[in-house]
Design a protein around this motif. Structure first.
Motif, PDB file in Angstrom:
ATOM      1  N   GLY A  97       7.910  16.027   0.088  1.00 23.25           N
ATOM      2  CA  GLY A  97       8.455  16.000  -1.264  1.00 23.25           C
ATOM      3  C   GLY A  97       7.617  15.187  -2.227  1.00 23.25           C
ATOM      4  O   GLY A  97       6.470  14.829  -1.935  1.00 23.25           O
ATOM      5  N   HIS A  98       8.207  14.907  -3.376  1.00 16.85           N
ATOM      6  CA  HIS A  98       7.512  14.141  -4.414  1.00 16.85           C
ATOM      7  C   HIS A  98       7.222  12.730  -3.919  1.00 16.85           C
ATOM      8  O   HIS A  98       8.037  12.128  -3.213  1.00 16.85           O
ATOM      9  N   LEU A  99       6.067  12.225  -4.308  1.00 13.55           N
ATOM     10  CA  LEU A  99       5.628  10.904  -3.861  1.00 13.55           C
ATOM     11  C   LEU A  99       5.297  10.042  -5.074  1.00 13.55           C
ATOM     12  O   LEU A  99       4.440  10.408  -5.888  1.00 13.55           O
ATOM     13  N   ALA A 100       5.962   8.924  -5.180  1.00  8.85           N
ATOM     14  CA  ALA A 100       5.720   8.009  -6.297  1.00  8.85           C
ATOM     15  C   ALA A 100       4.326   7.413  -6.200  1.00  8.85           C
ATOM     16  O   ALA A 100       3.864   7.053  -5.108  1.00  8.85           O
ATOM     17  N   ASP A 101       3.664   7.306  -7.343  1.00  9.47           N
ATOM     18  CA  ASP A 101       2.279   6.840  -7.359  1.00  9.47           C
ATOM     19  C   ASP A 101       2.102   5.474  -6.704  1.00  9.47           C
ATOM     20  O   ASP A 101       1.154   5.267  -5.955  1.00  9.47           O
ATOM     21  N   ASP A 102       3.021   4.535  -6.918  1.00  6.13           N
ATOM     22  CA  ASP A 102       2.877   3.210  -6.314  1.00  6.13           C
ATOM     23  C   ASP A 102       2.989   3.266  -4.788  1.00  6.13           C
ATOM     24  O   ASP A 102       2.278   2.565  -4.077  1.00  6.13           O
ATOM     25  N   LYS A 103       3.869   4.152  -4.293  1.00  9.12           N
ATOM     26  CA  LYS A 103       3.995   4.307  -2.841  1.00  9.12           C
ATOM     27  C   LYS A 103       2.761   4.979  -2.244  1.00  9.12           C
ATOM     28  O   LYS A 103       2.329   4.642  -1.146  1.00  9.12           O
ATOM     29  N   VAL A 104       2.192   5.926  -2.970  1.00 14.95           N
ATOM     30  CA  VAL A 104       0.973   6.599  -2.500  1.00 14.95           C
ATOM     31  C   VAL A 104      -0.183   5.607  -2.443  1.00 14.95           C
ATOM     32  O   VAL A 104      -0.925   5.565  -1.452  1.00 14.95           O
ATOM     33  N   VAL A 105      -0.332   4.801  -3.472  1.00 12.16           N
ATOM     34  CA  VAL A 105      -1.415   3.814  -3.484  1.00 12.16           C
ATOM     35  C   VAL A 105      -1.273   2.866  -2.296  1.00 12.16           C
ATOM     36  O   VAL A 105      -2.249   2.590  -1.584  1.00 12.16           O
ATOM     37  N   ALA A 106      -0.074   2.388  -2.039  1.00 13.31           N
ATOM     38  CA  ALA A 106       0.152   1.487  -0.898  1.00 13.31           C
ATOM     39  C   ALA A 106      -0.123   2.201   0.425  1.00 13.31           C
ATOM     40  O   ALA A 106      -0.760   1.637   1.330  1.00 13.31           O
ATOM     41  N   ALA A 107       0.340   3.446   0.547  1.00  5.43           N
ATOM     42  CA  ALA A 107       0.153   4.197   1.792  1.00  5.43           C
ATOM     43  C   ALA A 107      -1.317   4.496   2.049  1.00  5.43           C
ATOM     44  O   ALA A 107      -1.810   4.346   3.175  1.00  5.43           O
ATOM     45  N   VAL A 108      -2.028   4.918   1.025  1.00 11.03           N
ATOM     46  CA  VAL A 108      -3.462   5.228   1.178  1.00 11.03           C
ATOM     47  C   VAL A 108      -4.228   3.951   1.509  1.00 11.03           C
ATOM     48  O   VAL A 108      -5.131   3.960   2.351  1.00 11.03           O
ATOM     49  N   THR A 109      -3.863   2.851   0.882  1.00  7.88           N
ATOM     50  CA  THR A 109      -4.500   1.567   1.189  1.00  7.88           C
ATOM     51  C   THR A 109      -4.328   1.236   2.674  1.00  7.88           C
ATOM     52  O   THR A 109      -5.289   0.851   3.353  1.00  7.88           O
ATOM     53  N   ASP A 110      -3.120   1.410   3.174  1.00  7.59           N
ATOM     54  CA  ASP A 110      -2.847   1.136   4.593  1.00  7.59           C
ATOM     55  C   ASP A 110      -3.620   2.072   5.512  1.00  7.59           C
ATOM     56  O   ASP A 110      -4.190   1.639   6.517  1.00  7.59           O
ATOM     57  N   VAL A 111      -3.615   3.367   5.200  1.00  2.00           N
ATOM     58  CA  VAL A 111      -4.323   4.338   6.039  1.00  2.00           C
ATOM     59  C   VAL A 111      -5.813   4.037   6.063  1.00  2.00           C
ATOM     60  O   VAL A 111      -6.452   4.071   7.119  1.00  2.00           O
ATOM     61  N   LEU A 112      -6.374   3.736   4.912  1.00  2.00           N
ATOM     62  CA  LEU A 112      -7.806   3.406   4.872  1.00  2.00           C
ATOM     63  C   LEU A 112      -8.100   2.166   5.707  1.00  2.00           C
ATOM     64  O   LEU A 112      -9.113   2.126   6.421  1.00  2.00           O
ATOM     65  N   LEU A 144     -15.652   4.128   3.211  1.00  2.00           N
ATOM     66  CA  LEU A 144     -14.208   3.936   3.361  1.00  2.00           C
ATOM     67  C   LEU A 144     -13.779   2.575   2.810  1.00  2.00           C
ATOM     68  O   LEU A 144     -12.729   2.455   2.158  1.00  2.00           O
ATOM     69  N   GLU A 145     -14.584   1.555   3.061  1.00  2.00           N
ATOM     70  CA  GLU A 145     -14.260   0.216   2.558  1.00  2.00           C
ATOM     71  C   GLU A 145     -14.283   0.174   1.036  1.00  2.00           C
ATOM     72  O   GLU A 145     -13.460  -0.507   0.418  1.00  2.00           O
ATOM     73  N   LYS A 146     -15.182   0.905   0.431  1.00  2.18           N
ATOM     74  CA  LYS A 146     -15.218   0.970  -1.038  1.00  2.18           C
ATOM     75  C   LYS A 146     -13.936   1.613  -1.563  1.00  2.18           C
ATOM     76  O   LYS A 146     -13.319   1.114  -2.511  1.00  2.18           O
ATOM     77  N   GLN A 147     -13.504   2.717  -0.935  1.00  2.00           N
ATOM     78  CA  GLN A 147     -12.267   3.368  -1.359  1.00  2.00           C
ATOM     79  C   GLN A 147     -11.063   2.456  -1.118  1.00  2.00           C
ATOM     80  O   GLN A 147     -10.152   2.388  -1.945  1.00  2.00           O
ATOM     81  N   HIS A 148     -11.067   1.742   0.001  1.00  2.00           N
ATOM     82  CA  HIS A 148      -9.984   0.809   0.304  1.00  2.00           C
ATOM     83  C   HIS A 148      -9.888  -0.256  -0.785  1.00  2.00           C
ATOM     84  O   HIS A 148      -8.800  -0.561  -1.281  1.00  2.00           O
ATOM     85  N   TRP A 149     -11.012  -0.810  -1.163  1.00  2.00           N
ATOM     86  CA  TRP A 149     -11.043  -1.821  -2.214  1.00  2.00           C
ATOM     87  C   TRP A 149     -10.469  -1.257  -3.515  1.00  2.00           C
ATOM     88  O   TRP A 149      -9.650  -1.896  -4.183  1.00  2.00           O
ATOM     89  N   MET A 150     -10.865  -0.038  -3.859  1.00  2.00           N
ATOM     90  CA  MET A 150     -10.423   0.568  -5.119  1.00  2.00           C
ATOM     91  C   MET A 150      -8.916   0.865  -5.109  1.00  2.00           C
ATOM     92  O   MET A 150      -8.240   0.676  -6.122  1.00  2.00           O
ATOM     93  N   PHE A 151      -8.394   1.303  -3.971  1.00  2.00           N
ATOM     94  CA  PHE A 151      -6.948   1.532  -3.891  1.00  2.00           C
ATOM     95  C   PHE A 151      -6.207   0.209  -3.828  1.00  2.00           C
ATOM     96  O   PHE A 151      -5.171   0.046  -4.462  1.00  2.00           O
ATOM     97  N   GLN A 152      -6.732  -0.741  -3.064  1.00  2.00           N
ATOM     98  CA  GLN A 152      -6.066  -2.036  -2.923  1.00  2.00           C
ATOM     99  C   GLN A 152      -5.961  -2.739  -4.266  1.00  2.00           C
ATOM    100  O   GLN A 152      -4.965  -3.431  -4.535  1.00  2.00           O
TER     101      GLN A 152
END
Length: 155
Positions: A97-112, A144-152
């Protein structure tokens, strides 16, 4: 059938092949994960996060190919089939379903962060058996670390 003769001995090929296969599964599922989030994203920061997710997808897809081709170059058959990825992935799934942007940012940060830890283990594992593969894994880890930094930074 013509098999590629490996430049590595059997033990080095086995260790390196396992590292590359794990990396391939991680990268394929990362691309799928980020695309799922991209399609279902909602929220005030939609546009920025939406476009940033595509950067992650592009990175994952680019490196999937490089990892798979490296595996073939050392005489290992990469397995990127959907069933293999589904059975072996360690990437947690997003909710439907729909995913709130703040939850996506946190989830992607964790996955990375999880992927980075596994890639660092693969970098260590390939130090002795195959420094060429290690270089590729180091390059991917840095991306991956660069993307992690940018999401974090958005959390």
């Amino acid at each position: 059938m013509v098999a590629v003769k490996s430049p590595l001995d059997d033990a080095a090929r086995k260790t390196t092949g396992e590292a590359l296969q794990g990396a391939l599964v991680d990268l394929i599922d990362l691309a799928l994960y980020a695309k799922q989030a991209h399609w279902n994203l909602t929220g005030r920061n939609f546009k920025v996060v939406h476009e940033h997710l595509d950067e992650v997808v592009d990175l994952a897809r680019q490196y999937q190919d490089e990892v798979a081709e490296r595996a073939v170059a050392i005489g290992v058959n990469p397995d990127g089939r959907a069933r293999t990825v589904a059975d072996r992935t360690q990437v947690p799934q997003l909710e439907a379903g729909h995913l709130a942007d703040d939850k996506v940012v946190a989830a992607v940060t964790d996955v990375l962060a999880q992927l980075i830890a596994r890639f660092r283990e693969r970098v260590a594992a390939t130090d002795e058996p195959d420094p060429v593969t290690q270089d590729l894994l180091i390059e991917i880890t840095a991306a991956l670390e660069k993307q992690h930094w940018m999401f974090q930074a958005q959390v």
